[in-house]
Write an enzyme that holds these catalytic residues in place. Structure first.
Site, PDB file in Angstrom:
ATOM      1  N   GLU A   1       0.822  -1.204   0.000  1.00  0.00           N
ATOM      2  CA  GLU A   1       0.000   0.000   0.000  1.00  0.00           C
ATOM      3  C   GLU A   1       0.855   1.253   0.000  1.00  0.00           C
ATOM      4  O   GLU A   1       0.415   2.320  -0.400  1.00  0.00           O
ATOM      5  CB  GLU A   1      -0.930  -0.018   1.222  1.00  0.00           C
ATOM      6  CG  GLU A   1      -2.065   0.961   1.138  1.00  0.00           C
ATOM      7  CD  GLU A   1      -3.099   0.718   2.223  1.00  0.00           C
ATOM      8  OE1 GLU A   1      -4.165   1.350   2.157  1.00  0.00           O
ATOM      9  OE2 GLU A   1      -2.854  -0.108   3.122  1.00  0.00           O
TER      10      GLU A   1
ATOM     11  N   SER B   1      -4.148   3.550  12.586  1.00  0.00           N
ATOM     12  CA  SER B   1      -4.269   4.801  13.333  1.00  0.00           C
ATOM     13  C   SER B   1      -2.902   5.301  13.787  1.00  0.00           C
ATOM     14  O   SER B   1      -1.923   4.550  13.843  1.00  0.00           O
ATOM     15  CB  SER B   1      -5.175   4.600  14.552  1.00  0.00           C
ATOM     16  OG  SER B   1      -4.546   3.748  15.494  1.00  0.00           O
TER      17      SER B   1
END
Length: 425
Positions: free
Chosen positions: A263, A388
């Site tokens: 990614e 996060s």
């Protein structure tokens, strides 16, 4: 790694620029700039048609290897799946030219940049032959079934199950924050295939067809922006073929973590070019409103520009190869907070006008959000999805600085453990 552009690179740039100018016309030209952050719902049909146009031109999968040898690619070489191939610098050039042409945001990003590299690394030859040509042609759309309620950043806490029945698996469970699931043909799903397994054990990576009425239910999630590109997906006995388990049964965690590494790549540079365009809009707004005369605002604008340049060089450095285990986490922390601050700045330069928009009494809503308002609202999630900030800091603390793991009670398990980077996009 040397990122200077050579003669062949500039020839590639000319070809890419000419192709975009020739094909980004008509209804495609009308879709310029559509589908960005907070607007992924825009123009789904025309953007899917644009994917097929890119596929016909061979522009999907240019980063895939031209063969299995790992040899450098060349844009003069065709890949085995109908795709052009390109060196790393040429991939950067294509990303730059695509963004500068303001071509529609990619609808096939998940298939091309997440699933395809995963299949190339972990998939069987049969799986590559079945799925990669359809992705390269722009005919097949994918979504990602990772996060669940209660298993987002703590991805290892997932509870979706897949039970083997002959030559198939029967999948039961719920996924959430699944981008573009309403239009996807397939979903790659993490599910527990070993009864009673915990944490990273007993998880498999399955390829699941979405066209299973009564067995798969996709429900849009309305966001702060009023749009619904994210979805909840419910699997009620959905079927996946045994031959569509990537990397072997029980090896899903390794495959999933490999996918998350893919990614971060050239797509990061595409993202940054989009960021530069958004910063340009904020600068124009600051000039129009007169906010640019405020020295505090000017300092923030300059800081945003300087930080974006720093992120670009950091991305280029890590693309060249790095053994730093914290590099992806540093990159995520940098761009997440940077983009969030840009959204805040977009509202600051507009002043009180940021809270209102043009009224349209023909619609049920009092007014439509404009691009900068959507930017502000969407960026509130930047420090959560994709892993996060808390998770990223934990990874840096433990894997880079060598600090001890935070004690956790047995009830907590490894809640939020640095090895778990969920949060679908």
């Amino acid at each position: 790694m040397d990122f200077e552009f050579g003669v062949e690179d500039e020839a590639f740039r000319s070809e890419a620029r000419a192709w975009l100018a020739e094909h980004l016309v008509g209804e495609y030209a009308q879709a310029r700039g559509s589908g960005g952050p907070g607007s992924e719902h825009e123009g789904g049909e025309i953007r899917q048609a644009w994917e097929r146009e890119l596929g016909r031109g061979g522009w999907i999968g240019i980063g895939w290897p031209s063969d299995g040898s790992g040899a450098p690619n060349s844009y003069k070489t065709k890949g085995p799946y109908g795709n052009r191939t390109a060196t790393l610098t040429q991939q950067v050039i294509w990303a730059e030219e695509y963004a500068r042409a303001q071509a529609p945001a990619r609808y096939g990003h998940i298939g091309e940049n997440l699933l395809a590299p995963t299949l190339l690394a972990y998939g069987s030859q049969e799986q590559k032959d079945e799925f990669l040509p359809a992705i390269a042609s722009g005919e097949q759309m994918w979504c990602q079934g990772y996060s669940e309620p209660g298993a987002g950043s703590d991805l290892a806490g997932l509870r979706t199950t897949a039970v083997r029945e002959g030559d198939s698996y029967r999948i039961t469970g719920q996924k959430i924050w699944t981008s573009l699931a309403h239009d996807a043909d397939w979903c790659f799903v993490l599910a527990r295939t070993e009864a009673g397994s915990l944490r990273h054990k007993g998880i498999s990576f399955l390829l699941v067809p979405m066209d299973q009425p009564g067995r798969i239910d996709v429900r849009p999630i309305t966001q702060l922006t009023g749009t619904s590109e994210f979805n909840e997906v419910f699997f009620d006995g959905a079927l996946a073929r045994a031959g569509h388990v990537v990397g072997g049964e029980g090896n899903g965690w390794q495959v999933a973590m490999g996918l998350l590494a893919f990614e971060r790549g050239v797509s990061t540079l595409v993202q940054q070019i989009g960021f530069a365009d958004e910063l340009g809009r904020v600068l124009k707004e600051a000039a129009a409103s007169g906010a640019v005369t405020d020295p505090v605002v000017r300092e923030r604008l300059v800081r945003q520009w300087a930080e974006l340049r720093t992120m670009r060089w950091n991305a280029l450095r890590t693309l060249g190869g790095t053994s730093d285990p914290g590099a992806p986490s540093v990159a995520k922390l940098l761009w997440g907070r940077w983009h969030q601050r840009l959204g805040e700045l977009a509202m600051q330069v507009r002043g009180t006008l940021a809270t209102i928009g043009p009224c349209d009494w023909s619609r049920s809503a009092p007014y439509e959000l404009d691009a900068l308002q959507r930017l502000f609202l969407f960026t509130r999630a930047d420090t959560i999805y994709g892993g996060s900030d808390e998770i990223q800091r934990g990874i840096i603390a433990e894997r880079v600085l060598g600090l001890p793991k935070e004690p956790r009670s047995s009830a907590q398990g490894a809640q939020g453990s640095p090895g778990s980077q969920g949060g679908d996009r």
